[in-house]
Write a protein that holds these residues in place. Structure first.
Motif, PDB file in Angstrom:
ATOM      1  N   LEU A  88      30.121  33.142  41.899  1.00  0.00           N
ATOM      2  CA  LEU A  88      31.432  33.183  42.573  1.00  0.00           C
ATOM      3  C   LEU A  88      31.819  34.643  42.820  1.00  0.00           C
ATOM      4  O   LEU A  88      31.927  35.425  41.878  1.00  0.00           O
ATOM      5  N   ALA A  90      34.427  37.350  45.265  1.00  0.00           N
ATOM      6  CA  ALA A  90      35.418  37.667  46.299  1.00  0.00           C
ATOM      7  C   ALA A  90      35.265  39.159  46.600  1.00  0.00           C
ATOM      8  O   ALA A  90      35.118  39.972  45.678  1.00  0.00           O
ATOM      9  N   GLY A  96      42.854  38.917  44.628  1.00  0.00           N
ATOM     10  CA  GLY A  96      44.236  38.637  44.278  1.00  0.00           C
ATOM     11  C   GLY A  96      45.007  37.991  45.412  1.00  0.00           C
ATOM     12  O   GLY A  96      46.229  37.950  45.398  1.00  0.00           O
ATOM     13  N   GLY A  98      44.239  34.815  46.357  1.00  0.00           N
ATOM     14  CA  GLY A  98      44.025  33.372  46.233  1.00  0.00           C
ATOM     15  C   GLY A  98      42.640  32.953  46.690  1.00  0.00           C
ATOM     16  O   GLY A  98      42.310  31.764  46.682  1.00  0.00           O
ATOM     17  N   GLY A 100      39.621  33.536  45.305  1.00  0.00           N
ATOM     18  CA  GLY A 100      38.831  32.982  44.208  1.00  0.00           C
ATOM     19  C   GLY A 100      39.262  31.554  43.904  1.00  0.00           C
ATOM     20  O   GLY A 100      38.426  30.656  43.765  1.00  0.00           O
ATOM     21  N   ARG A 101      40.557  31.340  43.842  1.00  0.00           N
ATOM     22  CA  ARG A 101      41.078  29.998  43.556  1.00  0.00           C
ATOM     23  C   ARG A 101      40.634  29.011  44.639  1.00  0.00           C
ATOM     24  O   ARG A 101      40.227  27.891  44.357  1.00  0.00           O
ATOM     25  N   TRP A 140      41.471  33.067  33.040  1.00  0.00           N
ATOM     26  CA  TRP A 140      41.734  32.387  34.311  1.00  0.00           C
ATOM     27  C   TRP A 140      41.132  30.975  34.305  1.00  0.00           C
ATOM     28  O   TRP A 140      41.817  29.997  34.614  1.00  0.00           O
ATOM     29  N   ARG A 143      43.210  28.727  32.333  1.00  0.00           N
ATOM     30  CA  ARG A 143      44.451  28.362  33.050  1.00  0.00           C
ATOM     31  C   ARG A 143      44.209  27.246  34.059  1.00  0.00           C
ATOM     32  O   ARG A 143      45.070  26.421  34.295  1.00  0.00           O
TER      33      ARG A 143
HETATM   34  C1  LIG Z   1      36.549  35.863  40.083  1.00  0.00           C
HETATM   35  C2  LIG Z   1      36.983  36.306  41.471  1.00  0.00           C
HETATM   36  C3  LIG Z   1      36.095  35.603  42.517  1.00  0.00           C
HETATM   37  C4  LIG Z   1      38.450  35.928  41.709  1.00  0.00           C
HETATM   38  O1  LIG Z   1      38.785  36.323  43.020  1.00  0.00           O
HETATM   39  P1  LIG Z   1      40.307  36.572  43.533  1.00  0.00           P
HETATM   40  O2  LIG Z   1      40.264  36.533  45.010  1.00  0.00           O
HETATM   41  O3  LIG Z   1      40.897  37.731  42.862  1.00  0.00           O
HETATM   42  O4  LIG Z   1      40.990  35.247  43.009  1.00  0.00           O
HETATM   43  P2  LIG Z   1      42.517  34.805  43.071  1.00  0.00           P
HETATM   44  O5  LIG Z   1      43.290  35.684  44.008  1.00  0.00           O
HETATM   45  O6  LIG Z   1      42.494  33.348  43.334  1.00  0.00           O
HETATM   46  O7  LIG Z   1      42.987  35.136  41.597  1.00  0.00           O
HETATM   47  C5  LIG Z   1      42.409  34.474  40.497  1.00  0.00           C
HETATM   48  C6  LIG Z   1      43.386  34.520  39.339  1.00  0.00           C
HETATM   49  O8  LIG Z   1      43.496  35.855  38.897  1.00  0.00           O
HETATM   50  C7  LIG Z   1      44.841  36.305  38.933  1.00  0.00           C
HETATM   51  N1  LIG Z   1      44.803  37.689  39.379  1.00  0.00           N
HETATM   52  C8  LIG Z   1      44.258  38.149  40.503  1.00  0.00           C
HETATM   53  N2  LIG Z   1      44.395  39.477  40.574  1.00  0.00           N
HETATM   54  C9  LIG Z   1      45.045  39.844  39.446  1.00  0.00           C
HETATM   55  C10 LIG Z   1      45.485  41.089  38.941  1.00  0.00           C
HETATM   56  N3  LIG Z   1      45.289  42.232  39.592  1.00  0.00           N
HETATM   57  N4  LIG Z   1      46.104  41.087  37.739  1.00  0.00           N
HETATM   58  C11 LIG Z   1      46.290  39.949  37.070  1.00  0.00           C
HETATM   59  N5  LIG Z   1      45.905  38.743  37.506  1.00  0.00           N
HETATM   60  C12 LIG Z   1      45.298  38.702  38.680  1.00  0.00           C
HETATM   61  C13 LIG Z   1      45.506  35.396  39.932  1.00  0.00           C
HETATM   62  O9  LIG Z   1      46.888  35.255  39.658  1.00  0.00           O
HETATM   63  C14 LIG Z   1      44.774  34.096  39.741  1.00  0.00           C
HETATM   64  O10 LIG Z   1      45.293  33.357  38.651  1.00  0.00           O
HETATM   65  P3  LIG Z   1      46.027  31.949  38.938  1.00  0.00           P
HETATM   66  O11 LIG Z   1      44.990  31.102  39.658  1.00  0.00           O
HETATM   67  O12 LIG Z   1      46.370  31.437  37.590  1.00  0.00           O
HETATM   68  O13 LIG Z   1      47.203  32.301  39.809  1.00  0.00           O
HETATM   69  C15 LIG Z   1      36.854  37.846  41.633  1.00  0.00           C
HETATM   70  O14 LIG Z   1      37.621  38.465  40.637  1.00  0.00           O
HETATM   71  C16 LIG Z   1      35.419  38.344  41.546  1.00  0.00           C
HETATM   72  O15 LIG Z   1      34.697  38.412  42.546  1.00  0.00           O
HETATM   73  N6  LIG Z   1      35.012  38.749  40.334  1.00  0.00           N
HETATM   74  C17 LIG Z   1      33.705  39.348  40.103  1.00  0.00           C
HETATM   75  C18 LIG Z   1      32.576  38.342  40.099  1.00  0.00           C
HETATM   76  C19 LIG Z   1      32.634  37.406  38.923  1.00  0.00           C
HETATM   77  O16 LIG Z   1      32.779  37.853  37.796  1.00  0.00           O
HETATM   78  N7  LIG Z   1      32.507  36.104  39.221  1.00  0.00           N
HETATM   79  C20 LIG Z   1      32.595  35.058  38.232  1.00  0.00           C
HETATM   80  C21 LIG Z   1      31.316  34.822  37.551  1.00  0.00           C
HETATM   81  S1  LIG Z   1      31.428  33.472  36.395  1.00  0.00           S
END
Ligand SMILES: CC(C)(COP(=O)(O)OP(=O)(O)OC[C@H]1O[C@@H](n2cnc3c(N)ncnc32)[C@H](O)[C@@H]1OP(=O)(O)O)[C@@H](O)C(=O)NCCC(=O)NCCS
Length: 180
Positions: A88, A90, A96, A98, A100-101, A140, A143
């Motif tokens: 996964l 982003a 941040g 949405g 990832g969600r 996360w 949650r």
């Molecule tokens: C995991 C990942 C895909 C999430 O992507 P994203 O676009 O930031 O996702 P979202 O915007 O939907 O945010 C995910 C959650 O993090 C929270 N969040 C996002 N940015 C944040 C920030 N700066 N501070 C605190 N919380 C944050 C959001 O509120 C959300 O929580 P919620 O669903 O309870 O509201 C991204 O962080 C990523 O690419 N990570 C690196 C790769 C990785 O580790 N993948 C997972 C392998 S298992």
């Protein structure tokens, strides 16, 4: 406003070298940062060859914003019957928002459409220290309904990866019961 569109790549995209290069670069760039300290320098999460196989199997979903690749997730049904998502990512420019969600919801929706009762994911964690990205992911995933169900040693269960590890790691399997 331009909206993010998520869909499975058609199997034919496995022959598109430009797409494979772009997707490989996104996955590897994101993981190099997210798994800093876990792997030896130069170890990469994926390759165009591996992604081509995943695309050919119809398992790679991508997110596009105005045609630009901004996220991806691998989605499949395990032989044991659970749905699973992995790889996964982003794009850092769109975090941040949405994205990832939405990718996780896409994977869960796919599994629900197939009548699967459980969604699975696997998290790699250092055994002796807390990795901030892994801690964020654990919080996360908790949650949004995922719970650890079992774990194991990466070196024992994936011996080919052991020499690439910079620190001892375990993996933790999470499950979420699916319902509409
Ligand atoms: C995991 C990942 C895909 C999430 O992507 P994203 O676009 O930031 O996702 P979202 O915007 O939907 O945010 C995910 C959650 O993090 C929270 N969040 C996002 N940015 C944040 C920030 N700066 N501070 C605190 N919380 C944050 C959001 O509120 C959300 O929580 P919620 O669903 O309870 O509201 C991204 O962080 C990523 O690419 N990570 C690196 C790769 C990785 O580790 N993948 C997972 C392998 S298992």
């Amino acid at each position: 406003m331009t909206l993010v569109e998520i869909s499975f790549e058609p199997p034919g995209a496995a022959a598109d070298a430009g797409f494979l290069a772009q997707a490989t670069d996104l996955v590897n760039r994101v993981y190099a940062d997210a798994e800093k300290g876990i792997w030896h320098e130069g170890a990469e999460r994926t390759s165009p060859e591996e992604l081509a196989g995943i695309v050919r199997a119809g398992e790679l979903a991508t997110a596009r914003l105005g045609g630009q690749l901004v996220g991806a997730v691998r989605v499949r049904r395990l032989a044991s019957g659970e749905g699973e998502f992995g790889m996964l990512v982003a794009s850092p420019d769109h975090r941040g928002t949405g994205l990832g969600r939405r990718l996780v919801e896409f994977a869960e929706g796919w599994a629900l459409d197939r009548g699967l009762a459980t969604m699975q994911l696997e998290l790699l964690v250092p055994r002796e220290w807390t990795h901030p990205v892994k801690q964020f992911l654990h919080e996360w995933y908790t949650r949004i309904g995922y719970r650890p169900v079992r774990g194991g040693s990466l070196a024992d269960d994936y011996p080919a990866l052991a020499p690439l590890l910079a620190t001892p790691c375990d993996f933790v399997i999470y499950h979420k019961p699916l319902s509409r």
